[in-house]
Enzyme design. Structure first.
Site, PDB file in Angstrom:
ATOM      1  N   LEU A 101       3.240 -11.078   4.484  1.00  0.00           N
ATOM      2  CA  LEU A 101       2.603 -10.920   3.177  1.00  0.00           C
ATOM      3  C   LEU A 101       3.330 -11.741   2.132  1.00  0.00           C
ATOM      4  CD1 LEU A 101       1.298  -8.344   4.570  1.00  0.00           C
ATOM      5  CD2 LEU A 101       1.110  -7.492   2.239  1.00  0.00           C
ATOM      6  N   SER A 103       2.460 -13.792  -1.840  1.00  0.00           N
ATOM      7  CA  SER A 103       1.917 -13.367  -3.131  1.00  0.00           C
ATOM      8  C   SER A 103       1.419 -14.587  -3.904  1.00  0.00           C
ATOM      9  CB  SER A 103       3.021 -12.676  -3.925  1.00  0.00           C
ATOM     10  OG  SER A 103       2.721 -12.691  -5.286  1.00  0.00           O
ATOM     11  N   SER A 104       0.399 -14.370  -4.726  1.00  0.00           N
ATOM     12  CA  SER A 104      -0.124 -15.494  -5.520  1.00  0.00           C
ATOM     13  C   SER A 104       0.907 -16.023  -6.514  1.00  0.00           C
ATOM     14  CB  SER A 104      -1.395 -15.074  -6.262  1.00  0.00           C
ATOM     15  OG  SER A 104      -1.128 -13.963  -7.083  1.00  0.00           O
ATOM     16  N   CYS A 105       2.008 -15.261  -6.709  1.00  0.00           N
ATOM     17  CA  CYS A 105       3.088 -15.749  -7.597  1.00  0.00           C
ATOM     18  C   CYS A 105       3.696 -17.036  -7.065  1.00  0.00           C
ATOM     19  CB  CYS A 105       4.225 -14.727  -7.676  1.00  0.00           C
ATOM     20  SG  CYS A 105       3.736 -13.230  -8.456  1.00  0.00           S
ATOM     21  N   TYR A 132      11.639 -14.846  -6.852  1.00  0.00           N
ATOM     22  CA  TYR A 132      10.689 -14.143  -5.964  1.00  0.00           C
ATOM     23  C   TYR A 132       9.748 -15.161  -5.303  1.00  0.00           C
ATOM     24  CZ  TYR A 132       6.748 -10.851  -5.105  1.00  0.00           C
ATOM     25  OH  TYR A 132       5.724 -10.107  -4.568  1.00  0.00           O
ATOM     26  N   LYS A 136       9.109 -16.252  -1.298  1.00  0.00           N
ATOM     27  CA  LYS A 136       7.777 -16.175  -0.675  1.00  0.00           C
ATOM     28  C   LYS A 136       7.387 -17.517  -0.054  1.00  0.00           C
ATOM     29  CE  LYS A 136       6.674 -11.942  -1.453  1.00  0.00           C
ATOM     30  NZ  LYS A 136       6.568 -11.049  -0.298  1.00  0.00           N
ATOM     31  N   PRO A 160      -1.995 -12.280  -1.146  1.00  0.00           N
ATOM     32  CA  PRO A 160      -2.815 -11.423  -2.008  1.00  0.00           C
ATOM     33  C   PRO A 160      -2.672 -11.808  -3.486  1.00  0.00           C
ATOM     34  CG  PRO A 160      -1.326 -10.121  -0.606  1.00  0.00           C
ATOM     35  CD  PRO A 160      -0.861 -11.540  -0.565  1.00  0.00           C
ATOM     36  N   HIS A 176       3.277  -2.905 -12.950  1.00  0.00           N
ATOM     37  CA  HIS A 176       2.376  -4.033 -13.187  1.00  0.00           C
ATOM     38  C   HIS A 176       1.342  -3.636 -14.248  1.00  0.00           C
ATOM     39  CE1 HIS A 176       3.839  -5.169  -9.032  1.00  0.00           C
ATOM     40  NE2 HIS A 176       4.109  -6.231  -9.760  1.00  0.00           N
ATOM     41  N   LYS A 184      -0.250   3.902 -20.683  1.00  0.00           N
ATOM     42  CA  LYS A 184      -0.247   3.736 -22.145  1.00  0.00           C
ATOM     43  C   LYS A 184      -1.454   4.443 -22.785  1.00  0.00           C
ATOM     44  CE  LYS A 184      -0.222  -0.535 -24.849  1.00  0.00           C
ATOM     45  NZ  LYS A 184      -0.011  -1.979 -24.692  1.00  0.00           N
ATOM     46  N   TRP A 199      -1.043  -6.903 -26.291  1.00  0.00           N
ATOM     47  CA  TRP A 199      -0.287  -8.121 -26.580  1.00  0.00           C
ATOM     48  C   TRP A 199      -1.222  -9.332 -26.588  1.00  0.00           C
ATOM     49  CZ3 TRP A 199       5.280  -8.672 -24.257  1.00  0.00           C
ATOM     50  CH2 TRP A 199       6.049  -7.579 -24.692  1.00  0.00           C
TER      51      TRP A 199
HETATM   52  N1  LIG Z   1       2.075  -5.121  -5.655  1.00  0.00           N
HETATM   53  C1  LIG Z   1       1.435  -6.257  -5.850  1.00  0.00           C
HETATM   54  O1  LIG Z   1       0.755  -6.469  -6.882  1.00  0.00           O
HETATM   55  C2  LIG Z   1       1.524  -7.351  -4.812  1.00  0.00           C
HETATM   56  C3  LIG Z   1       0.752  -8.510  -5.000  1.00  0.00           C
HETATM   57  C4  LIG Z   1       0.824  -9.519  -4.052  1.00  0.00           C
HETATM   58  C5  LIG Z   1       1.646  -9.388  -2.954  1.00  0.00           C
HETATM   59  N2  LIG Z   1       2.390  -8.255  -2.797  1.00  0.00           N
HETATM   60  C6  LIG Z   1       3.291  -8.187  -1.628  1.00  0.00           C
HETATM   61  O2  LIG Z   1       3.023  -7.029  -0.869  1.00  0.00           O
HETATM   62  C7  LIG Z   1       4.235  -6.549  -0.279  1.00  0.00           C
HETATM   63  C8  LIG Z   1       4.405  -5.068  -0.588  1.00  0.00           C
HETATM   64  O3  LIG Z   1       4.386  -4.868  -1.991  1.00  0.00           O
HETATM   65  P1  LIG Z   1       4.307  -3.389  -2.623  1.00  0.00           P
HETATM   66  O4  LIG Z   1       3.591  -3.529  -3.909  1.00  0.00           O
HETATM   67  O5  LIG Z   1       3.839  -2.423  -1.603  1.00  0.00           O
HETATM   68  O6  LIG Z   1       5.849  -3.116  -2.955  1.00  0.00           O
HETATM   69  P2  LIG Z   1       6.596  -1.721  -3.133  1.00  0.00           P
HETATM   70  O7  LIG Z   1       5.622  -0.636  -3.441  1.00  0.00           O
HETATM   71  O8  LIG Z   1       7.700  -1.957  -4.093  1.00  0.00           O
HETATM   72  O9  LIG Z   1       7.206  -1.428  -1.697  1.00  0.00           O
HETATM   73  C9  LIG Z   1       8.183  -2.255  -1.171  1.00  0.00           C
HETATM   74  C10 LIG Z   1       8.601  -1.739   0.179  1.00  0.00           C
HETATM   75  O10 LIG Z   1       9.625  -2.622   0.686  1.00  0.00           O
HETATM   76  C11 LIG Z   1      10.604  -1.842   1.312  1.00  0.00           C
HETATM   77  N3  LIG Z   1      11.923  -2.489   1.241  1.00  0.00           N
HETATM   78  C12 LIG Z   1      12.555  -2.936   0.129  1.00  0.00           C
HETATM   79  N4  LIG Z   1      13.783  -3.395   0.461  1.00  0.00           N
HETATM   80  C13 LIG Z   1      13.911  -3.247   1.810  1.00  0.00           C
HETATM   81  C14 LIG Z   1      14.947  -3.514   2.744  1.00  0.00           C
HETATM   82  N5  LIG Z   1      16.108  -4.059   2.366  1.00  0.00           N
HETATM   83  N6  LIG Z   1      14.734  -3.217   4.040  1.00  0.00           N
HETATM   84  C15 LIG Z   1      13.559  -2.667   4.446  1.00  0.00           C
HETATM   85  N7  LIG Z   1      12.546  -2.391   3.612  1.00  0.00           N
HETATM   86  C16 LIG Z   1      12.718  -2.671   2.300  1.00  0.00           C
HETATM   87  C17 LIG Z   1      10.656  -0.511   0.567  1.00  0.00           C
HETATM   88  O11 LIG Z   1      11.100   0.452   1.493  1.00  0.00           O
HETATM   89  P3  LIG Z   1      11.638   1.939   1.081  1.00  0.00           P
HETATM   90  O12 LIG Z   1      10.606   2.538   0.197  1.00  0.00           O
HETATM   91  O13 LIG Z   1      11.782   2.635   2.373  1.00  0.00           O
HETATM   92  O14 LIG Z   1      12.950   1.715   0.350  1.00  0.00           O
HETATM   93  C18 LIG Z   1       9.190  -0.334   0.165  1.00  0.00           C
HETATM   94  O15 LIG Z   1       8.522   0.424   1.147  1.00  0.00           O
HETATM   95  C19 LIG Z   1       5.357  -7.443  -0.809  1.00  0.00           C
HETATM   96  O16 LIG Z   1       5.637  -8.457   0.118  1.00  0.00           O
HETATM   97  C20 LIG Z   1       4.742  -8.073  -2.046  1.00  0.00           C
HETATM   98  O17 LIG Z   1       5.279  -9.332  -2.321  1.00  0.00           O
HETATM   99  C21 LIG Z   1       2.345  -7.220  -3.689  1.00  0.00           C
END
Ligand SMILES: NC(=O)c1ccc[n+]([C@@H]2O[C@H](COP(=O)([O-])OP(=O)(O)OC[C@H]3O[C@@H](n4cnc5c(N)ncnc54)[C@H](OP(=O)(O)O)[C@@H]3O)[C@@H](O)[C@H]2O)c1
Length: 308
Positions: A101, A103-105, A132, A136, A160, A176, A184, A199
């Protein structure tokens, strides 16, 4: 098939658990304390003991703009080491597929057209989340290099757009845009505020996908892995203005105050919209409307945050 899902306790991971609940896959779902992906030996030990046959890599250090600005070292180095360890180990162990996975970032800033997958590494990154984004990009390229060197297509990346949904974070500092606005406006209702500030002029446009739709796509991707491109944008291909997000959230949660634009505040990029031609070609589209997605997210917020 036994599939290791990293990040199973995160927003994306928890949605994946729901989408996969009736699937053919047996998910292995270690937390970061069971399996710290930044430690190479832990990853190797985990593979030795549990023998996953495939991997969905949805773990990462993920945060809002303030966290990214404050801790670029962590965002670069932790996301890089997690990716390197899990991708290299999965290759070594000969997994059947690896879904990375991104990210569009990771796309360059200031692109005036829809973001197509071939734009990776063609320009300057957004400085506020450069660390970040670099991590990626590195993992995305590593998957490409492995496929080229090994002469197969087992390592693929999905990209995504911004996400929101159930299991999102609603903290003031670290959330986010959509969860932050839900909080808010809900606070404004509770405090009987007659106005909420936005903003800038609110005309900048953003693309947000409901996380439940992403996890449905991830199931589809696992079941149709060979059909996937090397790198696949996963978005809606349509966006809304910031004003429209505020108005929709206000409508769904019942706020009838007014909005005031603070033109002294920064607004960020004018537009960031994914090209989803490939999704159209394979006949996949997100099914959750913005109103429905916000309603589900708001209900989650009320049950997890307000009712306790
Ligand atoms: N959220 C968005 O808007 C978005 C958009 C585009 C792409 N993504 C991508 O989607 C993926 C998941 O994002 P999310 O929003 O679900 O993030 P999240 O809610 O912050 O969850 C991150 C997860 O990563 C795990 N993690 C962090 N550090 C770790 C480590 N050292 N070892 C093992 N696991 C670790 C955490 O595990 P624990 O909880 O067990 O600590 C948590 O389950 C990421 O790759 C992100 O870049 C997200």
């Amino acid at each position: 098939m036994k599939v290791l899902l990293t990040g199973a306790r995160g927003m994306v991971g928890r949605n994946i658990l729901e989408s996969f609940s009736n699937s053919q896959y047996e998910l292995l779902t270690p937390s970061s304390s069971d399996l710290d992906l930044t430690k190479e030996h832990s990853v190797i030990d985990y593979f030795d003991k549990n023998k996953p046959e495939a991997v969905i890599h949805a773990a990462g250090l993920v945060g809002g703009i303030q966290a990214n600005i404050a801790r670029p070292v962590d965002f670069l180095s932790k996301n890089t080491s997690m990716g390197l360890n899990i991708i290299n180990c999965a290759r070594q162990e000969g997994v059947k597929f690896f879904l990375n996975l991104s990210s569009s970032c990771m796309y360059p800033k200031d692109i005036n057209s829809k973001l197509t997958e071939d734009l990776i590494l063609t320009g300057q990154l957004e400085p506020t989340n450069e660390g970040y984004a670099l991590a990626k990009i590195l993992c995305t390229r590593l998957c490409e290099y492995i496929n080229t060197e090994d002469g197969n297509d087992k390592f693929k990346t999905i990209i995504p757009c911004n996400l929101y949904g159930r299991y999102d974070k609603f903290s003031v500092q670290n959330s986010h845009m959509i969860p932050a606005v839900i909080r808010k406006i809900d606070d404004a209702i509770r405090d009987s505020k007659v106005a909420v500030d936005i903003w800038g002029d609110g005309e900048a446009r953003r693309e947000f996908m409901y996380a439940g739709d992403l996890s449905d796509f991830i199931l589809f991707a696992c079941e149709n892995f060979e059909q996937l491109a090397q790198n696949t944008n996963v978005g809606l291909g349509l966006d809304y203005s910031i004003n429209e997000y505020y108005q929709t959230i206000a409508k769904v949660i019942g706020y009838d105050g007014r909005f005031e634009h603070d033109l002294t505040k920064p607004v960020g990029m004018k537009r960031k919209l994914m090209d989803v031609t490939f999704l159209e070609e394979i006949n996949w589209r997100a099914k959750t409307s913005l109103e429905k997605g916000i309603e589900e997210t708001f209900n989650y917020y009320k049950s997890e945050y307000n009712d306790k």
